[in-house]
Write an enzyme that holds these catalytic residues in place. Structure first.
Site, PDB file in Angstrom:
ATOM      1  N   GLN A  75       2.280   0.453  -0.040  1.00  0.00           N
ATOM      2  CA  GLN A  75       2.744   0.626   1.328  1.00  0.00           C
ATOM      3  C   GLN A  75       2.150   1.901   1.908  1.00  0.00           C
ATOM      4  O   GLN A  75       1.504   2.687   1.203  1.00  0.00           O
ATOM      5  CB  GLN A  75       4.273   0.719   1.343  1.00  0.00           C
ATOM      6  CG  GLN A  75       4.793   1.873   0.509  1.00  0.00           C
ATOM      7  CD  GLN A  75       6.233   1.737   0.100  1.00  0.00           C
ATOM      8  OE1 GLN A  75       6.987   0.984   0.678  1.00  0.00           O
ATOM      9  NE2 GLN A  75       6.646   2.472  -0.919  1.00  0.00           N
ATOM     10  N   ASP A 112      12.935   8.183  -3.630  1.00  0.00           N
ATOM     11  CA  ASP A 112      13.008   9.512  -3.008  1.00  0.00           C
ATOM     12  C   ASP A 112      13.931  10.456  -3.764  1.00  0.00           C
ATOM     13  O   ASP A 112      13.950  11.659  -3.503  1.00  0.00           O
ATOM     14  CB  ASP A 112      13.457   9.402  -1.550  1.00  0.00           C
ATOM     15  CG  ASP A 112      14.694   8.528  -1.381  1.00  0.00           C
ATOM     16  OD1 ASP A 112      15.683   8.736  -2.124  1.00  0.00           O
ATOM     17  OD2 ASP A 112      14.676   7.630  -0.526  1.00  0.00           O
ATOM     18  N   GLU A 142      11.627   2.089  -9.536  1.00  0.00           N
ATOM     19  CA  GLU A 142      10.939   2.214  -8.245  1.00  0.00           C
ATOM     20  C   GLU A 142       9.598   1.487  -8.318  1.00  0.00           C
ATOM     21  O   GLU A 142       8.843   1.641  -9.276  1.00  0.00           O
ATOM     22  CB  GLU A 142      10.726   3.682  -7.887  1.00  0.00           C
ATOM     23  CG  GLU A 142       9.802   3.938  -6.707  1.00  0.00           C
ATOM     24  CD  GLU A 142      10.303   3.337  -5.405  1.00  0.00           C
ATOM     25  OE1 GLU A 142       9.486   2.691  -4.717  1.00  0.00           O
ATOM     26  OE2 GLU A 142      11.500   3.502  -5.075  1.00  0.00           O
ATOM     27  N   ALA A 202      11.952  -4.487  -9.079  1.00  0.00           N
ATOM     28  CA  ALA A 202      13.362  -4.485  -9.482  1.00  0.00           C
ATOM     29  C   ALA A 202      13.790  -5.841 -10.034  1.00  0.00           C
ATOM     30  O   ALA A 202      14.558  -5.907 -11.002  1.00  0.00           O
ATOM     31  CB  ALA A 202      14.249  -4.092  -8.295  1.00  0.00           C
ATOM     32  N   ASP A 231      19.515   0.672  -3.798  1.00  0.00           N
ATOM     33  CA  ASP A 231      19.045   1.442  -2.648  1.00  0.00           C
ATOM     34  C   ASP A 231      17.697   0.855  -2.232  1.00  0.00           C
ATOM     35  O   ASP A 231      16.633   1.436  -2.451  1.00  0.00           O
ATOM     36  CB  ASP A 231      18.907   2.911  -3.036  1.00  0.00           C
ATOM     37  CG  ASP A 231      18.569   3.796  -1.844  1.00  0.00           C
ATOM     38  OD1 ASP A 231      18.684   3.327  -0.701  1.00  0.00           O
ATOM     39  OD2 ASP A 231      18.155   4.957  -2.075  1.00  0.00           O
TER      40      ASP A 231
END
Length: 556
Positions: free
Chosen positions: A285, A339, A359, A394, A412
């Site tokens: 991304q 993050d 992540e 995930a 999240d």
């Protein structure tokens, strides 16, 4: 008696010579500077290169539109369907150019190289500087996307009849054999272009430079084929015109390539404001950091969407994490959250022994470790020995996770309305999360904006329940979630959503409360949580079916 012979029929008159045609409109065998076998090979090599470039243009439009406008499935469907339709129209229109196949093919390739090479910059420019206008221009980027798809489809479709004419004029063969040779080269070229875009052009050059380079390759291939192999089929004037047109296209593409760095910075500032500190295109991304300097809050954008708003991030992360930590919480799994901000809130609770963080993008974790402002905001959690990072999808990671391994699972993740994350909000995904929960464990789910997309929120809640969990939905308002950027700018909203929806789930009905042993959250209290749950319950949308992998229910 011998009958007389019947008179012989009159001999037909010899055909009249056809009027002389310009050199560029011959339909018979063409004189080549090479042997016919070599000429056929060069034409098929040109087909290969042009097909690769054409597919790169298609994928570039799909990728850029998905980033700028959102919902990759919709944008891919629009681009591909419009282009295939236009290819059919272009193929029909090219029948009129067959007598001028050489000069027609050269002109089409020069035009396609110019349109395809500059399409990414044009689409990005319209999005960056006019995407937030609204009104009559609210759908401007979408209209431009359709326009480019239509134009490129017409030009790509016109290639095939002209190439068929050229290859037949080198040496006649049966139509079936000629079609087989032509389409074999075309499909193999498409394969190479389709693989080159995600694995070579996009990661090494980016979308803008990659499109410009593809245009340059396209114009060189088309011009070289016509001017080198079929130059005797053109008039002197036609040769010079085609040469000058190709040089002009190359000059425009080269000029754009020289300015692409300045263009990207200016467009990025138009989208995110003038306080951009970090902008990097990872293999997953685009990651942009703004602010983080004295007096300016830090904002983190992923693919143009605001993921961390410095002024409100604590309100979001406290609401996501703290209700789930009431009860056993020695072993915690965080899905997403690279993050480090969710992990910061988890580590505020005494008794945490291990935090596994999954992540997808390692660049986000690397930035959270090394960027001074972001690492300061997350409390330098990656220096804590209890935090263990896995770089993985995930869904795939959960499939391999041991059963009953975690007391708390925190999701999240990006909003469920984003097509790429739809599978992370499917019933199958929540079933895997349920399997990973230990007895008495809790699951916390970020379910997207509450007020702006209530149907999406309640679909998430219904999907969690369908996985065999009992739920407590709640929502939290933010003070200021920042201006809309990325795909959110094209929705007509002037600002990003200003609240968040959450779902707390467990095998038995969970109580929405706070752990009294942990430091008190700055933005939450038991009373406000109860009020937020009651406010959410009043907006319930009943009867919604769950979302599954094969039948997603979320709209982008």
């Amino acid at each position: 008696m011998i009958e007389p012979h019947a008179p012989a029929p009159p001999r037909p008159a010899p055909p009249r010579p056809a009027p002389s045609c310009p050199v560029s409109s011959r339909s018979g065998p063409v004189r080549l500077p090479v042997r016919p076998g070599t000429g056929r090979f060069l034409v098929l090599a040109g087909v290969f290169v042009c097909a690769a470039c054409g597919l790169v243009y298609e994928l570039e439009l799909v990728a850029l539109a998905s980033y700028l406008i959102g919902d990759s499935v919709t944008q891919a469907s629009v681009v591909l369907s419009v282009m295939v339709f236009a290819m059919g129209i272009g193929s029909l229109a090219a029948k009129r150019l067959r007598r001028h196949a050489a000069i027609g093919f050269g002109a089409i390739e020069a035009t396609l190289a110019l349109v395809g090479g500059l399409s990414a910059m044009a689409l990005y420019a319209v999005f960056a500087w006019t995407g937030a206008w609204g009104g009559l221009w609210a759908n401007g980027p979408r209209c431009l996307l359709v326009g480019f798809s239509l134009a490129m489809g017409l030009l790509i479709g016109a290639e095939v009849p002209l190439l068929m004419e050229l290859i037949q004029r080198i040496r006649r063969q049966d139509a079936g054999g000629a079609v087989a040779d032509l389409f074999a080269a075309d499909y193999v070229g498409a394969l190479v272009g389709g693989l080159a875009f995600p694995f070579l052009l996009l990661p090494l050059l980016g979308q803008l430079t990659g499109a410009l380079l593809t245009g340059a390759v396209n114009v060189v291939a088309g011009g070289s084929l016509v001017l080198g192999l079929f130059r005797r089929d053109l008039t002197r004037r036609a040769r010079w015109l085609l040469l000058l047109a190709n040089l002009a296209v190359l000059g425009l593409l080269a000029s754009a390539a020289v300015m692409v760095g300045d263009f990207e910075r200016a467009a990025r500032h138009a989208v995110y404001g003038g306080d951009v500190r970090v902008a990097v295109q990872t293999g997953v991304q685009e990651v942009v950091l703004t602010g983080g300097t004295p007096g300016r809050p830090l904002d983190l954008f992923l693919d143009g969407r605001l993921r961390v708003a410095g002024q409100d991030e604590r309100r979001y992360h406290e609401a996501l994490v703290h209700p789930a930590m009431t009860g056993p919480h020695a072993r915690v799994l965080i899905l997403g959250g690279g993050d480090g901000l969710a992990a910061r809130e988890v580590l505020r609770h005494p008794g945490v022994q291990r935090v596994d963080l999954v992540e997808l993008d390692p660049a986000v974790v690397r930035l959270a470790r090394t960027d001074p402002a972001l690492s300061r905001l997350n409390g330098h959690v990656y220096g804590d020995r209890r935090v263990h990072v896995s770089t993985a999808d995930a869904f795939g990671w959960l499939r391999r996770a041991p059963a009953s391994a975690y007391d708390v699972v925190i999701e999240d993740l990006p909003d469920p309305g984003i097509t790429a994350s739809t599978k992370l909000y499917a019933q199958e995904f929540y079933g895997l999360a349920r399997r990973a929960l230990a007895p008495g464990g809790r699951l916390a789910v970020h379910a997207g904006p509450f007020s702006a997309r209530p149907r999406v929120f309640w679909t998430v809640e219904a999907t969690v329940r369908a996985a065999g969990l009992r739920t407590v939905p709640y929502r939290v308002s933010g003070r200021d979630s920042g201006f809309a950027a990325g795909p959110d700018r094209t929705t007509g909203a002037a600002r990003a959503p200003r609240d968040w929806g959450f779902v707390l789930a467990a095998r038995t009905p969970p109580a929405l409360a706070l752990d009294r042993r942990a430091p008190r959250p700055r933005t939450l209290s038991a009373a406000t949580l109860a009020a937020d749950a009651r406010a959410a319950a009043r907006t319930r949308v009943p009867g919604l079916p769950p979302s599954t992998l094969v039948h997603p229910r979320y709209a982008g």
